[in-house]
Design a protein around this motif. Structure first.
Motif, PDB file in Angstrom:
ATOM      1  N   HIS A  61       1.254   7.507  18.749  1.00  0.00           N
ATOM      2  CA  HIS A  61       1.073   7.230  17.319  1.00  0.00           C
ATOM      3  C   HIS A  61       2.448   6.958  16.724  1.00  0.00           C
ATOM      4  N   LEU A  62       2.613   5.794  16.154  1.00  0.00           N
ATOM      5  CA  LEU A  62       3.900   5.410  15.563  1.00  0.00           C
ATOM      6  C   LEU A  62       3.749   5.425  14.052  1.00  0.00           C
ATOM      7  N   ILE A  63       4.725   5.946  13.374  1.00  0.00           N
ATOM      8  CA  ILE A  63       4.633   5.981  11.906  1.00  0.00           C
ATOM      9  C   ILE A  63       5.919   5.455  11.260  1.00  0.00           C
ATOM     10  N   HIS A  64       5.784   4.984  10.042  1.00  0.00           N
ATOM     11  CA  HIS A  64       6.946   4.547   9.254  1.00  0.00           C
ATOM     12  C   HIS A  64       6.762   5.000   7.806  1.00  0.00           C
ATOM     13  N   GLU A  65       7.708   4.647   6.961  1.00  0.00           N
ATOM     14  CA  GLU A  65       7.796   5.260   5.637  1.00  0.00           C
ATOM     15  C   GLU A  65       6.780   4.736   4.615  1.00  0.00           C
ATOM     16  N   VAL A  66       6.110   3.612   4.896  1.00  0.00           N
ATOM     17  CA  VAL A  66       5.248   3.042   3.857  1.00  0.00           C
ATOM     18  C   VAL A  66       3.820   3.575   3.918  1.00  0.00           C
ATOM     19  N   THR A  67       3.269   3.685   5.114  1.00  0.00           N
ATOM     20  CA  THR A  67       1.845   4.032   5.201  1.00  0.00           C
ATOM     21  C   THR A  67       1.598   5.475   5.631  1.00  0.00           C
ATOM     22  N   SER A  68       2.677   6.270   5.812  1.00  0.00           N
ATOM     23  CA  SER A  68       2.445   7.653   6.264  1.00  0.00           C
ATOM     24  C   SER A  68       2.571   8.748   5.196  1.00  0.00           C
ATOM     25  N   PRO A  69       3.356   8.579   4.122  1.00  0.00           N
ATOM     26  CA  PRO A  69       3.525   9.736   3.223  1.00  0.00           C
ATOM     27  C   PRO A  69       2.216  10.207   2.612  1.00  0.00           C
ATOM     28  N   GLN A  70       1.344   9.255   2.242  1.00  0.00           N
ATOM     29  CA  GLN A  70       0.052   9.639   1.660  1.00  0.00           C
ATOM     30  C   GLN A  70      -0.810  10.341   2.698  1.00  0.00           C
ATOM     31  N   ALA A  71      -0.652   9.948   3.967  1.00  0.00           N
ATOM     32  CA  ALA A  71      -1.448  10.567   5.039  1.00  0.00           C
ATOM     33  C   ALA A  71      -1.038  12.029   5.218  1.00  0.00           C
ATOM     34  N   PHE A  72       0.264  12.288   5.187  1.00  0.00           N
ATOM     35  CA  PHE A  72       0.727  13.679   5.282  1.00  0.00           C
ATOM     36  C   PHE A  72       0.229  14.483   4.080  1.00  0.00           C
ATOM     37  N   ASP A  73       0.258  13.866   2.892  1.00  0.00           N
ATOM     38  CA  ASP A  73      -0.235  14.557   1.694  1.00  0.00           C
ATOM     39  C   ASP A  73      -1.718  14.894   1.819  1.00  0.00           C
ATOM     40  N   MET A  74      -2.498  13.922   2.303  1.00  0.00           N
ATOM     41  CA  MET A  74      -3.936  14.169   2.459  1.00  0.00           C
ATOM     42  C   MET A  74      -4.167  15.315   3.447  1.00  0.00           C
TER      43      MET A  74
END
Lengths: 469, 199
Positions: free
Chosen positions: A30-43
């Motif tokens: 699983h690769l992550i970057h700064e645009v599509t992951s912060p909301q995922a961590f918040d959820m």
């Protein structure tokens, strides 16, 4: 029974069939970057969940990084906030991150392969549609949205519908000045921008077999522009040799054992495909997009379509595109003036791309009306290019030589078109407004064609340009 | 996880014509410069609206309060940004009806509880014309009968079985389902040569 690579990899990662008929599929990387992951961590936090397999997620920063002044804190406050959020999330979850200080930062789809994180037989997901790039290794790799990033963080799994496979054979010989970019633009032009919906594209045939990993990545990268969420190439000697010695690839005897498994994943002779397409490489010429989707392209020596000669159902879309682009149906694409030249993006910012662009401009200078920039795909690409002296070729030709990132492909940093500027771009999307100005215009082409356009100040045929200079 | 069954969506419709409307047009990348989805609805179709002036349906107050969005082919192609269906949903849209959708956009929408159903090209344009002719026309998308109807017309709509079931029984949010069988997930991980080790 003979199987395709897709079936083999899918079956190896299938956890179970869900009651609704979908497959619960394990995600190997699983690769992550700064645009599509912060909301995922918040959820995830909001639901009291935690990251289940933190060592199977890897982060880097690419979309928002400034490519000029990369000192922290960034002058761009929002970019700084986004990077800080990623750093905090990774730290808290125990996720490894390749940041600007690592020497390994770059566009996520460039970094994964060059570190040897991307390997054949993996399922790979990332909150980015160009995740299809990793399919070049014989991985099953696809883009997901943020809620699915949350699901992968929480469970390392996704609920997915099975895919059909279309084998696209490219046979024959590519002419000189014709690149992997031209091959994939040809495929998209022929099969349409939504032709691949519901399919994984398996790229095969002599031409693909003879391609380097860099070239295969260019092809797989733009599968999504053809509507296919997944594109892949069967692993072979080229794949294995690319991975040998890479930082996160298996080492020593383990590598040899891995290579046996990797090769065994290739689609079997006699495997059945839901569709097959064959393309004659010899007929492909350097290709340039003229419109507002990547299927709207012509060969550099062709003319733009005339709406009046088209069937009624196609006319409106062509007229809309020509109007937006300020181009006239029937005109040749060659000679179209450009304002900006961009060599970069996950499609075409690897070392071999930079070499080809540099070869074209060697001893030349960018036209006075053009601003030109090279944005290497990663810090490693940038370092390797500098060791070869490519940066001097670009700088003396009047190109800017920048730090690694997504940059002007989608203009989430300071690199963007202004007003109605026209950009010759080695990136992957020519959508309205894609490069940062709502009315900016993008012409997609190979890095060599971008380089030639930068010097000429207009679209030229790199095949004759190189002979003439 | 909250269980919310989605059986039907009723209300007025916002018709947005055009094929291959990509997610950059739905929500331009500059609005992704944020660590949250808050406020995205304000920028839905922002550049298209600016370029179309008053003629963009989203700028037309007659469509205010629409709960259905009616589109054409390959809607949501391009970037995987969930910001696109987020912006649509946050604008009050509860279902999208169109000729076809990109796969990633479709999946992202399911995860938000936003059904994207397909209809024939003719039905899509007929529905758009109905909304354009009389913006107060009321539409009902019924996921049980799989029809999209007004008081005078009705068209069959399509949705893959898994997605439909998810909306009808409230299981469209997959996280809970995916977390159910940790042991089986662990087994798969332990079987994979690249995780187990290259013995």
């Amino acid at each position: 029974m003979p199987s395709t690579l897709l079936e083999k990899v899918w079956n190896a990662h299938a956890v179970r069939k869900l009651p609704n008929g979908q497959t619960q599929l394990f995600v190997g990387l699983h690769l992550i970057h700064e645009v599509t992951s912060p909301q995922a961590f918040d959820m995830l936090r909001g639901r009291g969940g935690q990251v289940m397999f933190p060592d199977r997620t890897i982060a880097t920063v690419d979309h928002i990084v400034p490519t000029k002044d990369q000192r922290r804190p960034f002058l761009d406050v929002m970019a700084e906030d986004m990077l800080s959020a990623l750093e905090r999330n990774c730290r808290e979850a125990g996720v490894r991150m390749f940041d600007l200080a690592s020497g390994s930062q770059g566009i996520v789809h460039v970094v994964g392969p060059e570190l040897g994180l991307t390997q054949p037989g993996m399922t790979i997901a990332c909150g980015d549609s160009h995740t299809s790039t990793h399919g070049a290794f014989g991985a099953v790799a696809f883009g997901i949205g943020t809620s699915q990033v949350r699901d992968v963080l929480a469970s390392q799994c996704l609920a997915l519908e099975p895919l059909k496979v279309r084998r696209i054979r490219v046979d024959g010989q590519l002419g000189s000045g014709v690149y992997a970019k031209d091959v994939i633009l040809e495929i998209i032009r022929r099969l349409g921008v939504n032709g691949g919906v519901g399919y994984a594209y398996e790229y095969a045939g002599d031409v693909i077999d003879n391609m380097s990993m860099d070239e295969r990545m260019t092809i797989c990268n733009m599968s999504i522009e053809g509507g296919a969420r997944v594109g892949y190439v069967n692993p072979d000697d080229t794949t294995v040799e690319y991975l040998r010695g890479r930082r996160f690839a298996p080492q020593g005897d383990e590598f040899e054992r891995a290579a046996v498994w990797w090769r065994s994943l290739a689609s079997d002779g006699g495997a059945s495909f839901q569709d097959e397409v064959s393309i004659d490489a010899g007929a492909i010429r350097p290709t340039v997009t003229w419109g507002i989707n990547p299927g709207q392209s012509v060969y550099v020596d062709e003319r733009l379509p005339k709406p009046s000669t088209l069937p009624r159902e196609e006319r409106e879309a062509v007229e809309e595109a020509l109007t937006f682009m300020g181009l006239a149906g029937g005109d040749p694409i060659a000679g179209t003036r450009i304002d900006v030249a961009f060599v970069g993006s996950c499609t075409n910012a690897r070392l071999s791309d930079l070499r080809e662009a540099a070869r074209v401009i060697q001893g030349q200078h960018v036209a006075p009306t053009v601003r030109a920039l090279v944005v290497p795909g990663s810090q490693a690409v940038r370092d390797a290019a500098e060791r070869e002296g490519l940066h001097r070729v670009f700088l003396s030709a009047g190109f800017e030589w920048r730090g690694a990132g997504c940059s002007m492909c989608l203009a989430m940093n300071q690199d963007r078109l202004e007003g109605r500027e026209v950009c010759a771009s080695s990136s992957n999307r020519n959508f309205k407004g894609r490069q940062g100005s709502p009315v900016g215009r993008t012409l997609l082409m190979s890095p060599a064609m971008v380089a030639a356009a930068a010097v000429a100040g207009e679209i030229v045929d790199v095949r004759t340009f190189s002979r003439a200079h | 996880m909250p269980i919310e069954k989605i059986l039907a969506v009723s209300g007025t419709a916002l018709p947005v014509r055009g094929t291959n409307i990509d997610t950059d047009r739905i929500i331009p990348a500059r609005f992704l410069r944020s660590v949250s989805f808050d406020g995205l609805e304000r920028h839905l179709f922002e550049d298209d609206r600016a370029q179309a002036g008053e003629s963009h349906p989203l700028s037309n107050p007659a469509y205010h309060g629409a709960t259905l969005l009616v589109v054409n082919a390959n809607f949501g192609c391009g970037s995987s940004r969930e910001h696109a269906p987020q912006a649509i949903r946050r604008r009050g849209i509860r279902a999208v009806v169109g000729e076809s959708f990109s796969e990633i956009f479709f999946g992202n929408s399911v995860a938000l509880g936003l059904p994207c159903v397909t209809v024939t090209p003719e039905a899509a344009t007929d529905l758009q014309s109905a909304a354009e002719g009389e913006p107060r026309t009321s539409f009902t998308l019924d996921l049980q009968t799989m029809t999209i109807s007004t008081a005078t017309v009705s068209f069959p709509a399509h949705l893959p079985a898994a997605a439909r079931e998810g909306f009808l029984d409230g299981s469209w949010d997959a996280t809970g389902l995916l977390l159910e069988r940790y042991t089986e997930v662990r087994h798969v991980a332990d079987r994979l040569p690249y995780l187990r080790g290259w013995r």
